[in-house]
Design a protein around this motif. Structure first.
Motif, mmCIF file in Angstrom:
data_model
loop_
_atom_site.group_PDB
_atom_site.id
_atom_site.type_symbol
_atom_site.label_atom_id
_atom_site.label_comp_id
_atom_site.label_asym_id
_atom_site.label_seq_id
_atom_site.Cartn_x
_atom_site.Cartn_y
_atom_site.Cartn_z
ATOM 1 N N PHE A 117 0.975 -1.087 -0.207
ATOM 2 C CA PHE A 117 0.221 0.105 -0.063
ATOM 3 C C PHE A 117 0.928 1.234 0.091
ATOM 4 C CE2 PHE A 117 0.387 -1.483 4.540
ATOM 5 C CZ PHE A 117 0.926 -0.191 5.022
ATOM 6 N N ILE A 118 0.159 2.312 -0.145
ATOM 7 C CA ILE A 118 0.712 3.620 -0.342
ATOM 8 C C ILE A 118 0.908 4.110 1.118
ATOM 9 C CG2 ILE A 118 0.739 6.067 -0.881
ATOM 10 C CD1 ILE A 118 -0.916 5.103 -3.549
ATOM 11 N N LYS A 119 2.248 4.235 1.637
ATOM 12 C CA LYS A 119 2.185 4.736 3.042
ATOM 13 C C LYS A 119 2.165 6.388 3.077
ATOM 14 C CE LYS A 119 5.649 5.152 6.854
ATOM 15 N NZ LYS A 119 6.933 5.335 7.352
ATOM 16 N N ASN A 120 2.883 7.013 1.984
ATOM 17 C CA ASN A 120 3.094 8.540 2.210
ATOM 18 C C ASN A 120 3.345 8.994 0.755
ATOM 19 O OD1 ASN A 120 3.454 10.708 3.492
ATOM 20 N ND2 ASN A 120 5.667 10.726 3.302
ATOM 21 N N ILE A 121 2.949 10.222 0.489
ATOM 22 C CA ILE A 121 2.927 10.770 -0.681
ATOM 23 C C ILE A 121 3.718 12.212 -0.225
ATOM 24 C CG2 ILE A 121 1.741 11.886 -2.532
ATOM 25 C CD1 ILE A 121 -0.465 9.874 -2.345
ATOM 26 N N GLU A 122 4.834 12.588 -0.771
ATOM 27 C CA GLU A 122 5.511 13.859 -0.571
ATOM 28 C C GLU A 122 5.046 14.786 -1.732
ATOM 29 O OE1 GLU A 122 9.630 13.759 0.578
ATOM 30 O OE2 GLU A 122 9.165 11.679 1.039
ATOM 31 N N ALA A 123 4.533 15.963 -1.534
ATOM 32 C CA ALA A 123 3.836 16.697 -2.506
ATOM 33 C C ALA A 123 3.694 18.249 -2.314
ATOM 34 C CB ALA A 123 2.374 16.024 -3.231
ATOM 35 N N TYR A 124 3.492 18.794 -3.628
ATOM 36 C CA TYR A 124 3.494 20.455 -3.346
ATOM 37 C C TYR A 124 2.115 20.706 -4.041
ATOM 38 C CZ TYR A 124 8.444 20.176 -2.340
ATOM 39 O OH TYR A 124 9.589 19.371 -1.614
#
Length: 124
Positions: A117-124
């Motif tokens: 699964f997706i744990k984290n998304i680093e985004a702006y």
């Protein structure tokens, strides 16, 4: 499953991840995806190296993914013994051929190890 079939499996997962991240980006007005952190269980059917090799296909889905890093964390497999209540690792399970505490072989439950699964998304 052959190697090519396996890569197709990971390609499908990568494209699914990309679609989900794009959906989240749209909902949150994000303009750049810096990194995506996936958690994959130690005995999951997903091969991390194949996932990395298939990731460029996700990048082609949107300019938001230009420069995005795919990070992968491996979650260790853990079991719970329903006889003595102890939890233990896959390695301990293999060494003892069952529960390393009470030797139970049947009433064991896998707690972690098959996730993807997706744990984290680093985004702006």
């Amino acid at each position: 499953m052959g190697m090519e079939e396996k890569r197709m499996h990971e390609l499908g997962i990568v494209l699914s991840i990309a679609d989900k991240v794009l959906e989240i980006a749209k909902e949150n007005d994000l303009t750049e995806i810096k990194a995506i952190t996936m958690q994959i269980g130690e005995i999951s059917s997903v091969i991390p190296d194949y996932l990395q090799k298939c990731f460029p296909a996700a990048v082609e889905r949107s300019p938001l993914f230009e420069g995005t890093e795919l990070k992968i964390e491996i979650l260790p497999a853990r079991y719970l013994c329903h006889v003595c209540g102890e939890s233990f690792s896959l390695e301990e399970f293999k060494e003892a051929e069952g529960c390393p505490y009470c030797k139970e072989k049947q009433l064991l439950e896998m707690l972690t190890g098959r996730e993807c699964f997706i744990k984290n998304i680093e985004a702006y």
